[in-house]
Design an enzyme around this catalytic site. Structure first.
Site, short mmCIF file in Angstrom:
data_model
loop_
_atom_site.label_atom_id
_atom_site.label_comp_id
_atom_site.label_asym_id
_atom_site.label_seq_id
_atom_site.Cartn_x
_atom_site.Cartn_y
_atom_site.Cartn_z
N GLY A 47 -27.07 -54.09 44.97
CA GLY A 47 -26.76 -55.51 44.90
C GLY A 47 -25.28 -55.74 45.12
N GLN A 52 -17.33 -60.24 44.54
CA GLN A 52 -16.93 -58.85 44.81
C GLN A 52 -16.32 -58.66 46.20
OE1 GLN A 52 -20.98 -57.24 43.44
NE2 GLN A 52 -19.56 -55.62 42.80
N CYS A 90 -21.42 -50.30 38.86
CA CYS A 90 -21.04 -51.50 39.61
C CYS A 90 -20.08 -51.06 40.72
CB CYS A 90 -20.36 -52.50 38.68
SG CYS A 90 -19.80 -53.99 39.53
N LEU A 91 -20.28 -51.59 41.91
CA LEU A 91 -19.41 -51.23 43.03
C LEU A 91 -17.96 -51.62 42.76
CD1 LEU A 91 -21.72 -52.22 46.01
CD2 LEU A 91 -21.26 -49.92 45.16
N HIS A 133 -27.62 -58.35 36.61
CA HIS A 133 -26.27 -57.87 36.94
C HIS A 133 -25.58 -58.78 37.96
CE1 HIS A 133 -23.39 -54.39 37.73
NE2 HIS A 133 -23.20 -55.16 38.79
N GLU A 134 -26.31 -59.13 39.03
CA GLU A 134 -25.69 -59.94 40.09
C GLU A 134 -25.45 -61.38 39.63
OE1 GLU A 134 -24.39 -58.23 42.27
OE2 GLU A 134 -25.59 -56.44 41.95
N HIS A 137 -22.37 -61.56 37.65
CA HIS A 137 -21.16 -61.60 38.47
C HIS A 137 -20.77 -63.04 38.81
CE1 HIS A 137 -19.76 -57.59 39.50
NE2 HIS A 137 -20.96 -57.18 39.86
NI NI Z 1 -21.63 -55.21 40.08
#
Ligand code: NI
Length: 178
Positions: A47, A52, A90-91, A133-134, A137
Protein backbone atom coordinates in the site's frame (compact mmCIF):
# COMPACT_ATOMS: atom_id res chain seq x y z
CA UNK A 1 4.37 6.27 -15.16
CA UNK A 2 7.12 7.32 -12.81
CA UNK A 3 8.57 6.04 -9.59
CA UNK A 4 8.32 8.80 -7.00
CA UNK A 5 10.65 9.34 -4.04
CA UNK A 6 9.10 8.07 -0.80
CA UNK A 7 9.09 10.48 2.12
CA UNK A 8 10.38 9.05 5.38
CA UNK A 9 9.36 9.60 8.98
CA UNK A 10 10.42 12.96 10.37
CA UNK A 11 8.91 14.93 7.49
CA UNK A 12 5.91 16.89 8.84
CA UNK A 13 3.77 16.06 5.78
CA UNK A 14 3.35 12.52 7.16
CA UNK A 15 1.70 14.00 10.27
CA UNK A 16 -0.75 16.28 8.46
CA UNK A 17 -4.40 15.53 7.96
CA UNK A 18 -4.96 15.44 4.21
CA UNK A 19 -7.51 17.27 2.05
CA UNK A 20 -10.27 15.56 0.10
CA UNK A 21 -9.64 14.98 -3.60
CA UNK A 22 -11.97 17.51 -5.24
CA UNK A 23 -12.38 15.47 -8.44
CA UNK A 24 -10.78 12.41 -10.02
CA UNK A 25 -11.48 13.89 -13.46
CA UNK A 26 -8.18 15.66 -13.49
CA UNK A 27 -5.04 14.64 -15.37
CA UNK A 28 -2.81 15.50 -12.40
CA UNK A 29 -4.80 13.19 -10.12
CA UNK A 30 -4.87 10.39 -12.72
CA UNK A 31 -1.12 10.66 -13.25
CA UNK A 32 -0.55 10.67 -9.49
CA UNK A 33 -2.56 7.44 -9.16
CA UNK A 34 -0.48 5.79 -11.90
CA UNK A 35 2.75 6.97 -10.31
CA UNK A 36 1.70 5.80 -6.84
CA UNK A 37 0.90 2.32 -8.19
CA UNK A 38 4.27 2.19 -9.94
CA UNK A 39 6.06 3.44 -6.82
CA UNK A 40 4.29 0.91 -4.56
CA UNK A 41 5.16 -1.97 -6.89
CA UNK A 42 8.77 -0.91 -7.26
CA UNK A 43 9.12 -0.66 -3.48
CA UNK A 44 7.38 -4.05 -2.99
CA UNK A 45 4.83 -2.45 -0.71
CA UNK A 46 1.22 -3.56 -0.32
CA UNK A 47 0.00 0.00 0.00
CA UNK A 48 0.96 3.61 -0.45
CA UNK A 49 -0.74 6.84 0.60
CA UNK A 50 -0.39 10.20 -1.16
CA UNK A 51 1.37 11.97 1.74
CA UNK A 52 4.17 9.40 1.39
CA UNK A 53 4.94 10.91 -2.00
CA UNK A 54 4.52 14.48 -0.79
CA UNK A 55 0.88 15.07 -1.75
CA UNK A 56 -1.49 15.91 1.07
CA UNK A 57 -4.66 14.45 -0.46
CA UNK A 58 -7.06 11.72 0.66
CA UNK A 59 -5.79 9.18 -1.84
CA UNK A 60 -4.16 5.78 -1.34
CA UNK A 61 -3.51 2.58 -3.26
CA UNK A 62 -3.51 -0.97 -1.91
CA UNK A 63 -1.96 -3.79 -3.89
CA UNK A 64 -2.50 -7.16 -2.29
CA UNK A 65 -0.50 -10.07 -3.69
CA UNK A 66 -2.30 -11.59 -6.72
CA UNK A 67 -5.13 -9.06 -6.53
CA UNK A 68 -6.05 -6.05 -8.66
CA UNK A 69 -4.88 -2.77 -7.13
CA UNK A 70 -7.48 -0.91 -5.10
CA UNK A 71 -7.48 2.83 -5.66
CA UNK A 72 -8.96 4.57 -2.61
CA UNK A 73 -10.12 8.13 -3.25
CA UNK A 74 -11.57 9.92 -0.22
CA UNK A 75 -11.91 6.62 1.66
CA UNK A 76 -13.69 6.29 4.99
CA UNK A 77 -13.94 3.46 7.44
CA UNK A 78 -17.57 2.37 7.77
CA UNK A 79 -17.04 -0.16 10.52
CA UNK A 80 -14.31 -1.95 12.40
CA UNK A 81 -14.58 -4.76 14.88
CA UNK A 82 -12.34 -6.93 17.02
CA UNK A 83 -8.76 -6.40 18.09
CA UNK A 84 -5.64 -8.33 17.16
CA UNK A 85 -1.90 -7.88 17.30
CA UNK A 86 0.04 -7.99 14.05
CA UNK A 87 3.49 -7.10 12.89
CA UNK A 88 3.65 -4.12 10.56
CA UNK A 89 6.06 -2.13 8.48
CA UNK A 90 5.81 1.08 6.47
CA UNK A 91 7.69 2.27 3.40
CA UNK A 92 8.17 5.58 5.22
CA UNK A 93 9.83 3.83 8.19
CA UNK A 94 12.41 1.74 6.34
CA UNK A 95 14.27 -1.01 8.17
CA UNK A 96 11.83 -1.42 11.05
CA UNK A 97 8.79 -3.44 11.95
CA UNK A 98 6.54 -3.08 14.95
CA UNK A 99 3.90 -5.07 16.75
CA UNK A 100 0.65 -3.12 16.60
CA UNK A 101 -2.99 -3.44 17.55
CA UNK A 102 -5.33 -3.58 14.56
CA UNK A 103 -8.97 -4.46 13.96
CA UNK A 104 -9.97 -7.99 12.99
CA UNK A 105 -12.58 -6.86 10.49
CA UNK A 106 -12.82 -3.60 8.56
CA UNK A 107 -15.35 -2.16 6.10
CA UNK A 108 -14.45 0.81 3.94
CA UNK A 109 -16.18 3.04 1.38
CA UNK A 110 -14.20 4.94 -1.24
CA UNK A 111 -14.33 6.26 -4.77
CA UNK A 112 -12.39 4.46 -7.47
CA UNK A 113 -10.34 6.30 -10.08
CA UNK A 114 -13.42 6.84 -12.25
CA UNK A 115 -15.25 8.52 -9.36
CA UNK A 116 -17.58 5.59 -8.72
CA UNK A 117 -18.26 4.72 -5.10
CA UNK A 118 -17.48 1.17 -3.96
CA UNK A 119 -17.27 -0.64 -0.68
CA UNK A 120 -14.96 -3.25 0.73
CA UNK A 121 -17.10 -5.04 3.31
CA UNK A 122 -15.79 -7.24 6.10
CA UNK A 123 -12.15 -7.28 5.03
CA UNK A 124 -9.89 -9.41 7.24
CA UNK A 125 -6.23 -10.37 7.39
CA UNK A 126 -3.63 -8.41 5.44
CA UNK A 127 -6.28 -6.49 3.49
CA UNK A 128 -7.93 -5.19 6.68
CA UNK A 129 -4.51 -4.23 8.02
CA UNK A 130 -3.53 -2.44 4.81
CA UNK A 131 -6.82 -0.52 4.64
CA UNK A 132 -6.44 0.70 8.22
CA UNK A 133 -2.76 1.52 7.69
CA UNK A 134 -3.32 3.54 4.51
CA UNK A 135 -6.37 5.42 5.80
CA UNK A 136 -4.36 6.24 8.94
CA UNK A 137 -1.75 7.87 6.69
CA UNK A 138 -4.47 10.20 5.39
CA UNK A 139 -5.10 11.34 8.95
CA UNK A 140 -1.44 11.86 9.82
CA UNK A 141 -1.26 8.62 11.80
CA UNK A 142 1.65 6.17 11.56
CA UNK A 143 1.78 2.59 12.83
CA UNK A 144 4.15 3.89 15.51
CA UNK A 145 1.02 5.30 17.14
CA UNK A 146 -0.47 1.80 17.45
CA UNK A 147 2.51 -0.07 18.95
CA UNK A 148 1.37 -2.50 21.66
CA UNK A 149 4.22 -1.24 23.84
CA UNK A 150 6.78 1.53 23.47
CA UNK A 151 9.47 -1.11 22.86
CA UNK A 152 7.43 -3.11 20.33
CA UNK A 153 9.53 -1.73 17.47
CA UNK A 154 12.52 -3.65 16.15
CA UNK A 155 14.90 -3.74 13.24
CA UNK A 156 13.41 -5.71 10.36
CA UNK A 157 14.93 -9.15 10.08
CA UNK A 158 16.10 -9.21 13.70
CA UNK A 159 14.29 -11.67 15.93
CA UNK A 160 13.82 -10.65 19.54
CA UNK A 161 13.60 -13.54 21.98
CA UNK A 162 11.19 -11.89 24.38
CA UNK A 163 8.97 -10.37 21.74
CA UNK A 164 5.42 -9.98 23.06
CA UNK A 165 3.15 -12.92 22.42
CA UNK A 166 0.78 -12.51 19.51
CA UNK A 167 -2.69 -13.32 20.81
CA UNK A 168 -4.07 -14.37 17.49
CA UNK A 169 -1.91 -15.81 14.73
CA UNK A 170 -1.47 -13.07 12.16
CA UNK A 171 -2.84 -14.03 8.74
CA UNK A 172 -0.46 -11.38 7.43
CA UNK A 173 2.43 -13.77 7.04
CA UNK A 174 3.79 -11.94 4.03
CA UNK A 175 3.93 -8.82 6.19
CA UNK A 176 2.72 -5.34 5.55
CA UNK A 177 4.80 -2.60 4.08
CA UNK A 178 2.71 0.34 3.22
NI1 NI B 1 2.82 3.23 5.59
Amino acid sequence: MAVLPIIVVGDPILRKRTRRVPTVHDTTVQRLIDDMIETMRTAHGVGLAAPQVGVSLRLAVVGMPEQPVLVLVNPRVLRRSGKRQVEEGCLSIPGYVGLVTRSVRVSVAALDRTGAEYRVLGATGLLAQALEHEIDHLNGILYLDHLVAHDALRRAGVEVADHPVIEEPAPATVGLDG
